[in-house]
Design a protein around this motif. Structure first.
Motif, PDB file in Angstrom:
ATOM      1  N   HIS A 155       0.836  -1.251  -0.007  1.00 38.83           N
ATOM      2  CA  HIS A 155      -0.103   0.094   0.116  1.00 38.83           C
ATOM      3  C   HIS A 155       0.795   1.246   0.100  1.00 38.83           C
ATOM      4  O   HIS A 155       1.999   1.108   0.530  1.00 38.83           O
ATOM      5  N   SER A 156       0.424   2.406  -0.677  1.00 43.31           N
ATOM      6  CA  SER A 156       1.030   3.441  -0.806  1.00 43.31           C
ATOM      7  C   SER A 156      -0.174   4.488  -0.148  1.00 43.31           C
ATOM      8  O   SER A 156      -1.121   4.442  -0.360  1.00 43.31           O
ATOM      9  N   GLY A 157       0.415   5.660   0.570  1.00 44.04           N
ATOM     10  CA  GLY A 157      -0.211   6.780   1.111  1.00 44.04           C
ATOM     11  C   GLY A 157      -0.559   6.692   2.643  1.00 44.04           C
ATOM     12  O   GLY A 157      -0.643   5.231   2.970  1.00 44.04           O
ATOM     13  N   SER A 158      -0.099   7.518   3.514  1.00 47.20           N
ATOM     14  CA  SER A 158      -0.124   7.536   4.849  1.00 47.20           C
ATOM     15  C   SER A 158      -1.668   7.024   5.386  1.00 47.20           C
ATOM     16  O   SER A 158      -1.541   6.630   6.518  1.00 47.20           O
ATOM     17  N   ILE A 159      -2.524   7.191   4.759  1.00 45.43           N
ATOM     18  CA  ILE A 159      -3.854   6.968   5.045  1.00 45.43           C
ATOM     19  C   ILE A 159      -3.637   5.239   5.347  1.00 45.43           C
ATOM     20  O   ILE A 159      -4.696   5.045   6.385  1.00 45.43           O
ATOM     21  N   PHE A 160      -3.177   4.582   4.814  1.00 45.07           N
ATOM     22  CA  PHE A 160      -3.179   3.228   5.256  1.00 45.07           C
ATOM     23  C   PHE A 160      -2.275   2.816   6.275  1.00 45.07           C
ATOM     24  O   PHE A 160      -2.712   1.943   7.145  1.00 45.07           O
ATOM     25  N   SER A 161      -1.177   3.414   6.387  1.00 47.39           N
ATOM     26  CA  SER A 161      -0.066   3.181   7.585  1.00 47.39           C
ATOM     27  C   SER A 161      -0.833   3.668   9.064  1.00 47.39           C
ATOM     28  O   SER A 161      -0.651   3.087   9.943  1.00 47.39           O
ATOM     29  N   ILE A 162      -1.774   4.551   8.884  1.00 44.80           N
ATOM     30  CA  ILE A 162      -2.159   5.119  10.182  1.00 44.80           C
ATOM     31  C   ILE A 162      -3.503   4.393  10.708  1.00 44.80           C
ATOM     32  O   ILE A 162      -3.848   4.751  11.815  1.00 44.80           O
ATOM     33  N   ASN A 163      -4.195   3.828   9.530  1.00 42.26           N
ATOM     34  CA  ASN A 163      -5.732   3.207  10.032  1.00 42.26           C
ATOM     35  C   ASN A 163      -5.308   1.695  10.355  1.00 42.26           C
ATOM     36  O   ASN A 163      -4.462   1.049   9.816  1.00 42.26           O
ATOM     37  N   ASP A 164      -6.400   1.164  10.827  1.00 39.34           N
ATOM     38  CA  ASP A 164      -6.437  -0.442  10.737  1.00 39.34           C
ATOM     39  C   ASP A 164      -6.709  -0.921   9.493  1.00 39.34           C
ATOM     40  O   ASP A 164      -7.288  -0.250   8.594  1.00 39.34           O
ATOM     41  N   MET A 165      -5.891  -2.145   9.241  1.00 42.06           N
ATOM     42  CA  MET A 165      -6.219  -2.465   7.838  1.00 42.06           C
ATOM     43  C   MET A 165      -6.702  -3.872   8.076  1.00 42.06           C
ATOM     44  O   MET A 165      -6.790  -4.610   9.032  1.00 42.06           O
ATOM     45  N   ALA A 166      -7.041  -4.305   6.777  1.00 34.82           N
ATOM     46  CA  ALA A 166      -8.024  -5.582   6.789  1.00 34.82           C
ATOM     47  C   ALA A 166      -7.955  -6.404   5.538  1.00 34.82           C
ATOM     48  O   ALA A 166      -7.467  -5.647   4.464  1.00 34.82           O
ATOM     49  N   TRP A 167      -8.199  -7.714   5.629  1.00 39.74           N
ATOM     50  CA  TRP A 167      -8.413  -8.387   4.147  1.00 39.74           C
ATOM     51  C   TRP A 167     -10.133  -8.579   4.210  1.00 39.74           C
ATOM     52  O   TRP A 167     -10.653  -9.003   5.230  1.00 39.74           O
ATOM     53  N   TYR A 168     -10.179  -8.632   2.919  1.00 37.74           N
ATOM     54  CA  TYR A 168     -11.758  -8.864   2.485  1.00 37.74           C
ATOM     55  C   TYR A 168     -11.741  -9.954   1.586  1.00 37.74           C
ATOM     56  O   TYR A 168     -10.464 -10.153   0.929  1.00 37.74           O
ATOM     57  N   ARG A 169     -12.824 -10.503   1.453  1.00 37.68           N
ATOM     58  CA  ARG A 169     -12.707 -11.565   0.113  1.00 37.68           C
ATOM     59  C   ARG A 169     -14.280 -11.459  -0.652  1.00 37.68           C
ATOM     60  O   ARG A 169     -15.308 -10.895   0.178  1.00 37.68           O
ATOM     61  N   GLN A 170     -14.519 -11.683  -1.875  1.00 41.84           N
ATOM     62  CA  GLN A 170     -15.484 -11.675  -2.562  1.00 41.84           C
ATOM     63  C   GLN A 170     -15.602 -13.018  -3.334  1.00 41.84           C
ATOM     64  O   GLN A 170     -14.841 -13.085  -4.171  1.00 41.84           O
ATOM     65  N   ALA A 171     -16.347 -13.765  -3.289  1.00 45.50           N
ATOM     66  CA  ALA A 171     -16.841 -14.984  -3.969  1.00 45.50           C
ATOM     67  C   ALA A 171     -17.781 -14.472  -4.973  1.00 45.50           C
ATOM     68  O   ALA A 171     -18.747 -13.716  -4.683  1.00 45.50           O
ATOM     69  N   PRO A 172     -17.852 -15.240  -6.195  1.00 52.88           N
ATOM     70  CA  PRO A 172     -18.799 -15.032  -7.031  1.00 52.88           C
ATOM     71  C   PRO A 172     -20.354 -15.158  -6.476  1.00 52.88           C
ATOM     72  O   PRO A 172     -20.689 -15.999  -5.804  1.00 52.88           O
TER      73      PRO A 172
END
Length: 118
Positions: free
Chosen positions: A24-41
């Motif tokens: 990721h690039s952009g400080s907004i990602f470094s200062i916030n909680d990050m997560a993984w998501y998924r989407q199935a068909p």
């Protein structure tokens, strides 16, 4: 400029493992909680795992005990270690903030596809 780039997906047999990466690039990602998501068909996007800046993690019941989220802000990276994969884990996987931020105006990276099949 913000950017998310997921990688590491592929075809794996049931019971196997994969490690997904999110650059990721952009400080907004470094200062916030990050997560993984998924989407199935045919399904809605699902929140799987979240990690705070301090390393506190939380998981959905569907992946708890099998998936592990981690991050390294100095490297602008978030990872998802996925073990004991099941067919129902097949989906496109994305990283983003948790919660999703209005400031990002619905931005998502391209995602990385995971297929669990024998």
């Amino acid at each position: 400029q913000v950017q998310l780039g997921e990688s590491g997906g592929g075809l794996v047999q049931p019971g196997g493992s994969l490690r997904l990466s999110c650059a990721h690039s952009g400080s907004i990602f470094s200062i916030n909680d990050m997560a993984w998501y998924r989407q199935a068909p045919g399904k809605e996007r699902e929140l799987l795992a979240t990690i705070s800046n301090g390393g506190r993690t939380s998981y959905s019941d569907s992946v708890k005990g099998r998936f592990t989220i981690s991050r390294e802000n100095d490297m602008s990276m978030v990872w998802l270690q996925m073990n004991r994969l099941k067919a129902e884990d097949s989906a496109v996987y994305y990283c983003n903030t948790d919660p999703l931020l209005d400031l990002l105006e619905g931005y998502w990276g391209p995602g990385t596809r995971v297929t669990v099949s024998s």
